[in-house]
Design a protein around this motif. Structure first.
Motif, PDB file in Angstrom:
ATOM      1  N   PRO A   1       0.822  -1.215   0.000  1.00  0.00           N
ATOM      2  CA  PRO A   1       0.000   0.000   0.000  1.00  0.00           C
ATOM      3  C   PRO A   1       0.855   1.265   0.000  1.00  0.00           C
ATOM      4  N   TYR A   2       0.359   2.281  -0.716  1.00  0.00           N
ATOM      5  CA  TYR A   2       0.909   3.636  -0.726  1.00  0.00           C
ATOM      6  C   TYR A   2       2.299   3.716  -1.371  1.00  0.00           C
ATOM      7  N   LEU A   3       3.232   2.879  -0.957  1.00  0.00           N
ATOM      8  CA  LEU A   3       4.586   2.950  -1.501  1.00  0.00           C
ATOM      9  C   LEU A   3       4.719   2.193  -2.818  1.00  0.00           C
TER      10      LEU A   3
ATOM     11  N   ILE B   1       5.448  -0.181   7.155  1.00  0.00           N
ATOM     12  CA  ILE B   1       6.106  -0.761   5.981  1.00  0.00           C
ATOM     13  C   ILE B   1       7.593  -0.427   5.964  1.00  0.00           C
ATOM     14  N   LEU B   2       7.935   0.833   6.256  1.00  0.00           N
ATOM     15  CA  LEU B   2       9.347   1.230   6.259  1.00  0.00           C
ATOM     16  C   LEU B   2      10.129   0.479   7.334  1.00  0.00           C
ATOM     17  N   THR B   3       9.548   0.356   8.524  1.00  0.00           N
ATOM     18  CA  THR B   3      10.234  -0.355   9.606  1.00  0.00           C
ATOM     19  C   THR B   3      10.405  -1.836   9.283  1.00  0.00           C
ATOM     20  N   ALA B   4       9.329  -2.465   8.800  1.00  0.00           N
ATOM     21  CA  ALA B   4       9.415  -3.884   8.453  1.00  0.00           C
ATOM     22  C   ALA B   4      10.397  -4.119   7.305  1.00  0.00           C
ATOM     23  N   GLY B   5      10.470  -3.181   6.358  1.00  0.00           N
ATOM     24  CA  GLY B   5      11.426  -3.321   5.267  1.00  0.00           C
ATOM     25  C   GLY B   5      12.861  -3.258   5.744  1.00  0.00           C
TER      26      GLY B   5
ATOM     27  N   GLY C   1       9.403  -8.510   4.665  1.00  0.00           N
ATOM     28  CA  GLY C   1       8.822  -7.631   5.671  1.00  0.00           C
ATOM     29  C   GLY C   1       7.904  -6.592   5.068  1.00  0.00           C
ATOM     30  N   ILE C   2       8.274  -6.055   3.899  1.00  0.00           N
ATOM     31  CA  ILE C   2       7.420  -5.060   3.244  1.00  0.00           C
ATOM     32  C   ILE C   2       6.076  -5.670   2.852  1.00  0.00           C
TER      33      ILE C   2
ATOM     34  N   PRO D   1      -0.516  -6.948   7.126  1.00  0.00           N
ATOM     35  CA  PRO D   1      -1.249  -8.016   7.819  1.00  0.00           C
ATOM     36  C   PRO D   1      -0.616  -8.408   9.147  1.00  0.00           C
ATOM     37  N   GLY D   2       0.725  -8.376   9.225  1.00  0.00           N
ATOM     38  CA  GLY D   2       1.373  -8.671  10.502  1.00  0.00           C
ATOM     39  C   GLY D   2       1.023  -7.648  11.557  1.00  0.00           C
TER      40      GLY D   2
END
Length: 384
Positions: free
Chosen positions: A273-275, A334-338, A345-346, A351-352
């Protein structure tokens, strides 16, 4: 004797405090994590096991959430579940065969053409960049900011060279990752069959390990987690497919080269999403800008129209408000998970986060009702 009994009573009162007991449990968990982190070889088998089964489970889960509603629908039509699964598998085989026969050759030709034209595109971009450097406006900007274009181009060249070297050295790792993906895809149909056939028994099997007192609350948590994940996966994939189809039609109308490949790239990246859309527009911008300024303008118009249709009509109807997550929160997640887990992660960030949010919400509600630290809100009447 009385003093000892007094200290015993105080200690008992201290332990009976639920908040203090909660802090002690957290302290013990933290100590266990600290101790086990000093001996990481203990977790090596678990890490290998997780690495082996994680990708097949993720892929199977995605396909399960997409196909399970159809199997449930056929079952409600008095068709046995095993026969419904068999019919679904036959339909999937037919669709995959059609894609391989009709679509894959077209994609292959467009990808091959795009690869063959990369030197031409690079030369055209370099010419356009040199024309921009020679313009008076760019010279004024360069003098104002103190830019050294020669050093900048040398730095970009060195970075590109390093990137190619790293890519060449990482071919072995890429082949290993590709092998893992192929093996995961092969195992998906087998896992999916048993999940579609006996998936409804899984929550009750998991509840068998939960104490009887917490089974009701745990079941509600699993139901909400299932609802959040299923709505996100189905909605996001349908939205991504719609974006790809609309862009493909738009690119065909304006006559943009490699329209199918660019639309597939946009559909795949729109899962994030978004990115994702910001990443997907980059190759289309390059192809359109090299073709002609008019084509670049047409491509921007098509992209803007598609994004407006997706934002105003498609996403509100398909996704709805089921996630209840603010867009700013989604971007940071998203940025943190990436940064932590890379591409996986992204993809799994939203969902996580939704699952963790459900668990945290129910834990807070349980703590709120059991601790007695929160008073129930009461409506204040106008007469008070």
């Amino acid at each position: 004797m009385n003093r000892q009994r007094e200290w015993t009573d105080r200690f008992r009162i201290f332990l009976n405090n639920k908040f203090v007991l909660f802090l002690l449990v957290l302290l013990l968990i933290g100590l266990n994590v600290l101790v086990f982190s000093k001996v990481p070889h203990i977790f090596e088998p678990l890490r290998v096991l997780a690495k082996t089964v994680l990708l097949p489970i993720i892929l199977t889960g995605i396909v399960y959430y997409l196909t399970n509603p159809l199997v449930d629908y056929l079952e409600r039509r008095k068709i046995k579940r095993a026969y419904s699964i068999l019919a679904l598998y036959l339909a999937i085989i037919c669709v995959v065969t059609l894609i391989v026969v009709a679509v894959v050759p077209l994609i292959r030709d467009q990808v091959q053409g795009l690869i063959d034209n990369i030197p031409y595109y690079s030369a055209q971009i370099q010419v356009q960049f040199e024309d921009l450097i020679g313009s008076e406006i760019f010279n004024q900007i360069q003098q104002t900011l103190g830019l050294d274009t020669t050093a900048l181009m040398n730095d970009l060249s060195n970075r590109a060279t390093d990137l190619l070297k790293n890519a060449w050295s990482g071919i072995g790792g890429f082949i290993g990752a590709l092998t893992e993906v192929v093996l995961a895809i092969i195992t998906v149909p087998f896992i999916l069959f048993y999940l579609l056939k006996d998936g409804k028994k899984l929550p009750h099997f998991i509840l068998g390990f939960v104490p009887t007192k917490f089974r009701g609350q745990s079941f509600r948590v699993m139901v909400e987690m299932h609802r959040q994940i299923s709505s996100y996966i189905r909605g996001q994939i349908i939205v991504s497919f719609c974006i790809g189809a609309l862009l493909f039609i738009g690119y065909l109308i304006i006559g943009l080269n490699y329209s199918l490949v660019l639309a597939i790239i946009a559909a795949c990246t729109s899962i994030v999403p978004y990115l994702g859309p910001a990443i997907a527009i980059t190759p289309a911008l390059i192809v359109a800008s090299v073709t002609s300024p008019i084509m670049l303008l047409k491509m921007i118009v098509v992209w803007t129209v598609v994004q407006l249709i997706e934002g105003k009509f498609i996403s509100p109807q398909i996704m709805g408000k089921t996630m209840h997550i603010h867009p700013i929160t989604i971007i940071f997640v998203i940025l943190t998970a990436g940064n932590l887990f890379g591409i996986v992660g992204i993809i799994l960030a939203v969902p996580g986060y939704a699952v963790l949010k459900v668990i945290a919400t129910h834990l807070f509600r349980y703590f709120k009702t059991r601790s007695g630290l929160y008073e129930e809100e009461r409506t204040v009447s106008a007469n008070e």
